[in-house]
Design an enzyme around this catalytic site. Structure first.
Site, PDB file in Angstrom:
ATOM      1  N   GLU A  15     -12.652  14.183 -13.456  1.00 37.92           N
ATOM      2  CA  GLU A  15     -13.240  13.775 -12.182  1.00 37.92           C
ATOM      3  C   GLU A  15     -12.818  12.344 -11.883  1.00 37.92           C
ATOM      4  OE1 GLU A  15     -17.357  12.771  -9.823  1.00 37.92           O
ATOM      5  OE2 GLU A  15     -17.526  14.078 -11.566  1.00 37.92           O
ATOM      6  N   HIS A  36     -20.052  19.049 -20.040  1.00 38.60           N
ATOM      7  CA  HIS A  36     -20.189  17.984 -19.039  1.00 38.60           C
ATOM      8  C   HIS A  36     -20.227  16.615 -19.714  1.00 38.60           C
ATOM      9  CE1 HIS A  36     -22.959  15.765 -16.103  1.00 38.60           C
ATOM     10  NE2 HIS A  36     -21.864  16.011 -15.405  1.00 38.60           N
ATOM     11  N   ARG A  37     -19.187  15.815 -19.472  1.00 34.67           N
ATOM     12  CA  ARG A  37     -19.022  14.507 -20.138  1.00 34.67           C
ATOM     13  C   ARG A  37     -18.995  14.685 -21.655  1.00 34.67           C
ATOM     14  NH1 ARG A  37     -23.680  11.419 -16.482  1.00 34.67           N
ATOM     15  NH2 ARG A  37     -23.033  12.373 -14.522  1.00 34.67           N
ATOM     16  N   GLU A  42     -15.492  18.155 -19.224  1.00 33.99           N
ATOM     17  CA  GLU A  42     -15.451  17.485 -17.921  1.00 33.99           C
ATOM     18  C   GLU A  42     -15.604  16.007 -18.227  1.00 33.99           C
ATOM     19  OE1 GLU A  42     -17.444  15.596 -14.391  1.00 33.99           O
ATOM     20  OE2 GLU A  42     -18.131  15.744 -16.449  1.00 33.99           O
ATOM     21  N   ASP A  88     -14.992  11.688 -16.656  1.00 30.74           N
ATOM     22  CA  ASP A  88     -14.934  10.845 -15.456  1.00 30.74           C
ATOM     23  C   ASP A  88     -14.024   9.663 -15.740  1.00 30.74           C
ATOM     24  OD1 ASP A  88     -17.429  12.062 -13.976  1.00 30.74           O
ATOM     25  OD2 ASP A  88     -18.055  11.683 -16.037  1.00 30.74           O
ATOM     26  N   ASP A 117     -24.341  20.381 -19.957  1.00 29.22           N
ATOM     27  CA  ASP A 117     -24.572  19.425 -21.051  1.00 29.22           C
ATOM     28  C   ASP A 117     -24.822  20.170 -22.364  1.00 29.22           C
ATOM     29  OD1 ASP A 117     -24.592  17.386 -19.115  1.00 29.22           O
ATOM     30  OD2 ASP A 117     -26.763  17.472 -18.848  1.00 29.22           O
ATOM     31  N   LYS A 136     -13.364   9.101 -10.202  1.00 29.28           N
ATOM     32  CA  LYS A 136     -14.525   8.415  -9.630  1.00 29.28           C
ATOM     33  C   LYS A 136     -14.048   7.345  -8.654  1.00 29.28           C
ATOM     34  CE  LYS A 136     -18.177   9.186 -10.846  1.00 29.28           C
ATOM     35  NZ  LYS A 136     -19.171  10.223 -10.495  1.00 29.28           N
ATOM     36  N   HIS A 157     -18.528   7.250 -16.604  1.00 29.63           N
ATOM     37  CA  HIS A 157     -19.021   7.866 -15.371  1.00 29.63           C
ATOM     38  C   HIS A 157     -19.319   6.875 -14.255  1.00 29.63           C
ATOM     39  CE1 HIS A 157     -22.045   9.518 -12.596  1.00 29.63           C
ATOM     40  NE2 HIS A 157     -21.370  10.650 -12.735  1.00 29.63           N
TER      41      HIS A 157
END
Length: 240
Positions: free
Chosen positions: A108, A7-8, A34, A36, A228, A110, A49
Site C-alpha cells: 500500500e 495485514h501489516r 499487506e 505500507d 490481523d 501511503k 503505516h
C-alpha cells in the site's frame, strides 16, 4: 480458493510492519502480507503505516523529515510485551527475505496525504531488480498514483483501496486498468463479490478479523481477505 493476506504482517500478535510480523505471518500459513510504505528524508523506501513515527515507535516526527539512520535507531516493537528491539524495515530488506519464500506482497503506497515525489519509480525499480513483478499488488487510496504506476509498469497488478461503497466497483477497477479492488468489508455484499469475480476483477476485503465475517466472505467466493489474524482465517478456510 480465498487467499489470506496478513495485514501489516501478523499484527494481532506482533508489532505491525516489522520483519518479525512478516516472518510469523508466513509461519501462520498466510498466502500474502499487506504492508505500507513511506519515504525518508534521504529517499529510502521504508515500511511503516503512519506518516509520523509517534504511534508505532518510541520516537516522534514525520517519516519524511527523518533520515533513514534516524529512523533505524527507533524501536518499532516497544509497545509489545517482549523486549526485542524491532527496527522499521526497508523495502529492500523485505525483498531480501522474500527471496526465500513464495509469499505475495500487497504494497500500500501511503501517498494520499504526502505526495512523496518519485516513490512509485523507486519502488518499481526495486521490484524489477528482484524480479518480483508477479508477486506484488499495488494498492492505494491515491488512485492517481495507481494509474501512474500502471503506466510505468503495466506488468505489476494494481488495486484501488475503497473506504466507501461505490456503484459497480468492478467497472471502475477495469476503467483504471486495475485487476482488483480492496474495499472496506463493511461496504461489501455477496452480489458485489460475485459480479466482480465473474468479471475477472479480484476482491480483497480489509480488515476482516471477525470469524463469522471471514466465513461469510469466503463462502461468497471472495479472492482474498486482509486480516490481523491469519491463524484464525486459515482455520476457517480449512473447515470450509
Amino acid at each position: 480458493m480465498t487467499k489470506i493476506f496478513a495485514h501489516r504482517g501478523f499484527s494481532a500478535n506482533y508489532p505491525e510492519n516489522t520483519m518479525i510480523a512478516f516472518v510469523e505471518a508466513e509461519k501462520a500459513k498466510a498466502d500474502g502480507i499487506e504492508i505500507d510504505i513511506q519515504m525518508t528524508k534521504d529517499g529510502e523506501i521504508v515500511i511503516i503505516h503512519d506518516e509520523k513515527v509517534d504511534r508505532t515507535t518510541n520516537g516522534s516526527g514525520f517519516v519524511q523529515q527523518l533520515s533513514y539512520k534516524e529512523l533505524r535507531a527507533l524501536n518499532a516493537g516497544h509497545r509489545f510485551k517482549y523486549s526485542n528491539k524491532e527496527s522499521i524495515p526497508t523495502l529492500s530488506e523485505l525483498f531480501e527475505w522474500m527471496q526465500g519464500n513464495s509469499i505475495i506482497c500487497n504494497i500500500e503506497m501511503k501517498n494520499n496525504k504526502i505526495s512523496y515525489e518519485g516513490m512509485e519509480e523507486k519502488t518499481i525499480n526495486l521490484i524489477r531488480q528482484y524480479g518480483f513483478e508477479k508477486r506484488i499488488i499495488f494498492s492505494s487510496f491515491n488512485h492517481y498514483s495507481l494509474v501512474h504506476s500502471y503506466r510505468i509498469a503495466p506488468e505489476i497488478e494494481t488495486a484501488p483501496l475503497l473506504s466507501d461503497g461505490i456503484y459497480q466497483p468492478w467497472i471502475y477497477a477495469n476503467a483504471i486498468n486495475a485487476k482488483g479492488f480492496h474495499p472496506n468489508y463493511k461496504r461489501l455484499n455477496g452480489e458485489i463479490i460475485r459480479a466482480s469475480e465473474s468479471n475477472n476483477i479480484k476482491v480483497r476485503a480489509y480488515t476482516v478479523n471477525n470469524s463469522k465475517t471471514m466465513r461469510a466472505l469466503m463462502k461468497e467466493g471472495i479472492s482474498a481477505i486482509i486480516t490481523d489474524e491469519p491463524i484464525i482465517a486459515r482455520e476457517i478456510l480449512t473447515q470450509l
